[in-house]
Design a protein around this motif. Sequence first.
Motif, PDB file in Angstrom:
ATOM      1  N   TYR A 126      -4.598  -0.024  -3.239  1.00  0.00           N
ATOM      2  CA  TYR A 126      -5.154   1.095  -2.471  1.00  0.00           C
ATOM      3  C   TYR A 126      -5.495   2.262  -3.398  1.00  0.00           C
ATOM      4  N   LYS A 161      -9.212   2.353  -0.933  1.00  0.00           N
ATOM      5  CA  LYS A 161      -9.097   3.240   0.237  1.00  0.00           C
ATOM      6  C   LYS A 161     -10.419   3.294   1.002  1.00  0.00           C
ATOM      7  N   ALA A 212      -1.805   7.331   3.133  1.00  0.00           N
ATOM      8  CA  ALA A 212      -2.011   6.089   3.905  1.00  0.00           C
ATOM      9  C   ALA A 212      -1.110   6.075   5.133  1.00  0.00           C
TER      10      ALA A 212
END
Length: 340
Positions: free
Chosen positions: A9, A14, A43
């Motif tokens: 991520y 993302k 997140a």
Amino acid sequence: MIKVSLNGYGTIGKRVANAIILQPDMELVGIAKTSPNYEALVAQKLGYRIFVPENSVKSFEESGIKIAGTIEDMIKESDIVVDTTPNGVGAKYKETYQKFSKKAIFQGGEKANVAEVSFSALCNYDEAINKQYIRVVSCNTTALLRTICTINSVSKIEKVRATIVRRAADPKEVKKGPINSLVADPVSVPSHHAKDVNTVLKDLDIVSMAVIAPTTLMHVHLLNITLKTAVSREDVISKILETPRLVLVRGKSEITSTAEIIEVARDLGKLRNDIPEVVIFEDSIYTKGNELFLMYAVHQESIVVPENIDAIRASMNLASKNESIRITNATLNIKGGYLI
Ligand SMILES: NC(=O)C1=CN([C@@H]2O[C@H](COP(=O)(O)OP(=O)(O)OC[C@H]3O[C@@H](n4cnc5c(N)ncnc54)[C@H](O)[C@@H]3O)[C@@H](O)[C@H]2O)C=CC1
Ligand SMILES: O=C(OP(=O)(O)O)[C@H](O)COP(=O)(O)O
């Protein structure tokens, strides 16, 4: 609904996670993080299910970040994994994807042989249909391929000579340079970008050279394309205008820089300032006999996002090339035409 998970991520991950959520035929299983840093906290705030390596469970628990399981748990729950881990890490994860018989999409930082096919939606979508492992080529190569395949539909291309000015780092990267130099990178010619284009367009005569510049916003490419027959500037412009993943910077807009392009993205309220289209300067389009010249900017953080979504559809055989591109463009608000 196809269950998709996101391993790694960071800059690309993302954005791809966000794009997956917007697809009508996909569901995001969750994202994988290795350390409980600010990106993990964001997140969590965004409501993503967070999966972590076995040996990071304790550090996440100590930092108060709720986890949904291990990365292996996430992979097991998925039909396909988008691997956006750093260069070389994806190849290591391939063993795990194989262990659980899961499909995977890799990124351009991996060697081409990590996958059965290197991918550019406009150039070779059909080759990727049903493939177990697909590699979306890098940001620079994605821009080259989109542009080359579009121009090739106006007149057949004989050869491409490309000069690439690479951004030194992404905006969030605090430890990368240079900060006061232009660096030939690689100093040898051709740069790896031409070889990477040849992983998709195997017979194309292309030579590329690259330098790194101390900027974080976008790359810039200077192309000289030799065509089999002469084309008019107007034909090139109208082809670009009808191709949604390319946009034109109007001469009259007085935009001549990557800084102003990013400012437009900010002013238009685009998420994260992203411009996933190749941004071509209209005034740079110049033809002389069979030669075409043009300059464009590439937003490295977002350009590969639509290609990742199309690669998922190709791998899962969810849609034809045109249908997938249409859905991806509609959901990500990619319209083409003029930038403003
Ligand atoms: N940043 C860019 O301009 C572009 C990058 N790419 C490619 O995308 C890939 C990812 O690059 P970025 O997003 O820039 O990297 P990044 O460093 O921003 O993100 C990578 C993420 O993976 C995580 N990670 C590291 N090791 C891991 C592991 N063992 N398991 C799970 N996650 C792990 C990191 O913590 C980080 O969050 C690379 O192959 C790169 O070449 C492609 C196009 C453009
Ligand atoms: O990962 C990327 O850049 P980086 O390795 O400099 O972070 C981009 O995909 C650009 O790579 P390229 O210049 O090798 O095409």
